[in-house]
Design a protein around this motif. Sequence first.
Motif, short mmCIF file in Angstrom:
data_model
loop_
_atom_site.label_atom_id
_atom_site.label_comp_id
_atom_site.label_asym_id
_atom_site.label_seq_id
_atom_site.Cartn_x
_atom_site.Cartn_y
_atom_site.Cartn_z
N VAL A 82 -1.96 1.53 15.46
CA VAL A 82 -1.18 0.36 15.84
C VAL A 82 -1.07 -0.54 14.62
O VAL A 82 -2.06 -0.74 13.90
CB VAL A 82 -1.87 -0.40 17.00
CG1 VAL A 82 -1.19 -1.73 17.27
CG2 VAL A 82 -1.89 0.44 18.25
N LYS A 83 0.13 -1.07 14.36
CA LYS A 83 0.30 -1.98 13.23
C LYS A 83 -0.45 -3.27 13.49
O LYS A 83 -0.48 -3.78 14.60
CB LYS A 83 1.77 -2.29 13.00
CG LYS A 83 2.52 -1.18 12.31
CD LYS A 83 3.89 -1.64 11.87
CE LYS A 83 4.59 -0.51 11.13
NZ LYS A 83 5.88 -0.92 10.61
N SER A 84 -1.06 -3.82 12.43
CA SER A 84 -1.77 -5.09 12.56
C SER A 84 -0.76 -6.23 12.65
O SER A 84 0.45 -6.03 12.51
CB SER A 84 -2.70 -5.30 11.37
OG SER A 84 -1.95 -5.53 10.20
N GLU A 85 -1.26 -7.44 12.84
CA GLU A 85 -0.37 -8.58 12.99
C GLU A 85 0.43 -8.86 11.73
O GLU A 85 1.44 -9.55 11.77
CB GLU A 85 -1.17 -9.81 13.41
CG GLU A 85 -2.25 -10.21 12.42
CD GLU A 85 -3.09 -11.35 12.94
OE1 GLU A 85 -2.52 -12.43 13.18
OE2 GLU A 85 -4.29 -11.15 13.12
N TYR A 86 0.02 -8.33 10.58
CA TYR A 86 0.74 -8.56 9.32
C TYR A 86 1.66 -7.41 8.96
O TYR A 86 2.21 -7.37 7.87
CB TYR A 86 -0.26 -8.81 8.19
CG TYR A 86 -1.18 -9.97 8.48
CD1 TYR A 86 -0.68 -11.26 8.54
CD2 TYR A 86 -2.53 -9.77 8.73
CE1 TYR A 86 -1.51 -12.33 8.84
CE2 TYR A 86 -3.36 -10.84 9.02
CZ TYR A 86 -2.84 -12.12 9.07
OH TYR A 86 -3.66 -13.17 9.36
N GLY A 87 1.83 -6.43 9.84
CA GLY A 87 2.78 -5.35 9.63
C GLY A 87 2.24 -4.13 8.91
O GLY A 87 2.96 -3.17 8.73
N SER A 88 0.98 -4.16 8.50
CA SER A 88 0.40 -2.97 7.86
C SER A 88 -0.56 -2.30 8.85
O SER A 88 -0.81 -2.81 9.92
CB SER A 88 -0.35 -3.38 6.59
OG SER A 88 -1.42 -4.25 6.91
N TYR A 89 -1.08 -1.17 8.44
CA TYR A 89 -2.01 -0.45 9.30
C TYR A 89 -3.44 -0.73 8.87
O TYR A 89 -3.74 -0.77 7.67
CB TYR A 89 -1.75 1.06 9.24
CG TYR A 89 -0.42 1.45 9.81
CD1 TYR A 89 -0.22 1.52 11.18
CD2 TYR A 89 0.66 1.74 8.99
CE1 TYR A 89 1.00 1.87 11.72
CE2 TYR A 89 1.89 2.11 9.52
CZ TYR A 89 2.05 2.17 10.89
OH TYR A 89 3.26 2.51 11.42
N ASP A 90 -4.33 -0.96 9.84
CA ASP A 90 -5.74 -1.16 9.53
C ASP A 90 -6.35 0.14 9.04
O ASP A 90 -5.96 1.22 9.48
CB ASP A 90 -6.50 -1.62 10.78
CG ASP A 90 -6.13 -3.04 11.20
OD1 ASP A 90 -5.73 -3.83 10.33
OD2 ASP A 90 -6.25 -3.33 12.40
N SER A 91 -7.32 0.03 8.13
CA SER A 91 -8.02 1.23 7.69
C SER A 91 -9.19 1.49 8.63
O SER A 91 -9.86 0.56 9.08
CB SER A 91 -8.51 1.07 6.26
OG SER A 91 -9.44 0.02 6.19
N TRP A 92 -9.41 2.74 8.93
CA TRP A 92 -10.49 3.15 9.82
C TRP A 92 -11.61 3.71 8.97
O TRP A 92 -11.40 4.62 8.18
CB TRP A 92 -10.01 4.23 10.78
CG TRP A 92 -9.03 3.80 11.82
CD1 TRP A 92 -7.99 2.93 11.67
CD2 TRP A 92 -8.98 4.25 13.16
NE1 TRP A 92 -7.30 2.81 12.84
CE2 TRP A 92 -7.89 3.62 13.78
CE3 TRP A 92 -9.75 5.13 13.90
CZ2 TRP A 92 -7.54 3.85 15.10
CZ3 TRP A 92 -9.40 5.35 15.21
CH2 TRP A 92 -8.32 4.71 15.81
N THR A 93 -12.82 3.20 9.16
CA THR A 93 -13.97 3.81 8.50
C THR A 93 -14.74 4.70 9.46
O THR A 93 -15.42 5.62 9.04
CB THR A 93 -14.91 2.72 7.94
OG1 THR A 93 -15.24 1.82 8.99
CG2 THR A 93 -14.24 1.95 6.81
N ASP A 94 -14.60 4.42 10.75
CA ASP A 94 -15.26 5.22 11.78
C ASP A 94 -14.27 5.55 12.89
O ASP A 94 -13.38 4.75 13.17
CB ASP A 94 -16.44 4.46 12.39
CG ASP A 94 -17.53 4.17 11.37
OD1 ASP A 94 -17.97 5.12 10.72
OD2 ASP A 94 -17.92 3.00 11.26
N LEU A 95 -14.43 6.69 13.51
CA LEU A 95 -13.58 7.05 14.64
C LEU A 95 -13.95 6.23 15.87
O LEU A 95 -13.09 5.63 16.51
CB LEU A 95 -13.70 8.55 14.95
CG LEU A 95 -12.90 9.05 16.15
CD1 LEU A 95 -11.41 8.86 15.91
CD2 LEU A 95 -13.21 10.50 16.42
N SER A 96 -15.24 6.18 16.17
CA SER A 96 -15.72 5.42 17.32
C SER A 96 -16.29 4.09 16.84
O SER A 96 -16.91 4.02 15.79
CB SER A 96 -16.81 6.18 18.06
OG SER A 96 -16.27 7.35 18.61
#
Length: 142
Positions: free
Chosen positions: A61-75
């Motif tokens: 899901v796009k963040s409020e600033y239009g970019s994608y958050d980076s995931w460091t963990d799946l859960s």
Amino acid sequence: GSIPKEQINCKFTSSSFDLTISNFNGKNYRLLKDNLDKEIEAEKSKCVVKANKIIIKLAKVKSEYGSYDSWTDLSSKKSKASKVSKSKDPSSSIMDLMKDMYDSGDDNMKKMIGETMMKQREGKLDKGGMAGMGGLDDLGDI
């Protein structure tokens, strides 16, 4: 080995996915992740079946600033309940930050936080001004 696509099912929600494989060599398998670190777009997420593997593609899901958050963990390391409460009470974010620092910190970090909390309870820390800034709290008079 190959497995018919009809025996593989994957359901997506905004915070989870549930992969089920029916009757694979006489057994049923399930992979359920119901506390994803970030939200996903369930409609755009998909499950791709290959000859010897299953690929699960989670649409961010796009963040409020239009970019994608980076995931460091799946859960997520936090429980689902704490994620909900975090969005409700912004004043508790400092305590959550301190708790996270304590939980994920090394022994020295835990010792420093513990000593600071103990001094605070005993009233040994400066009440006003900027603690440890030696007289700089008088700068308001300049």
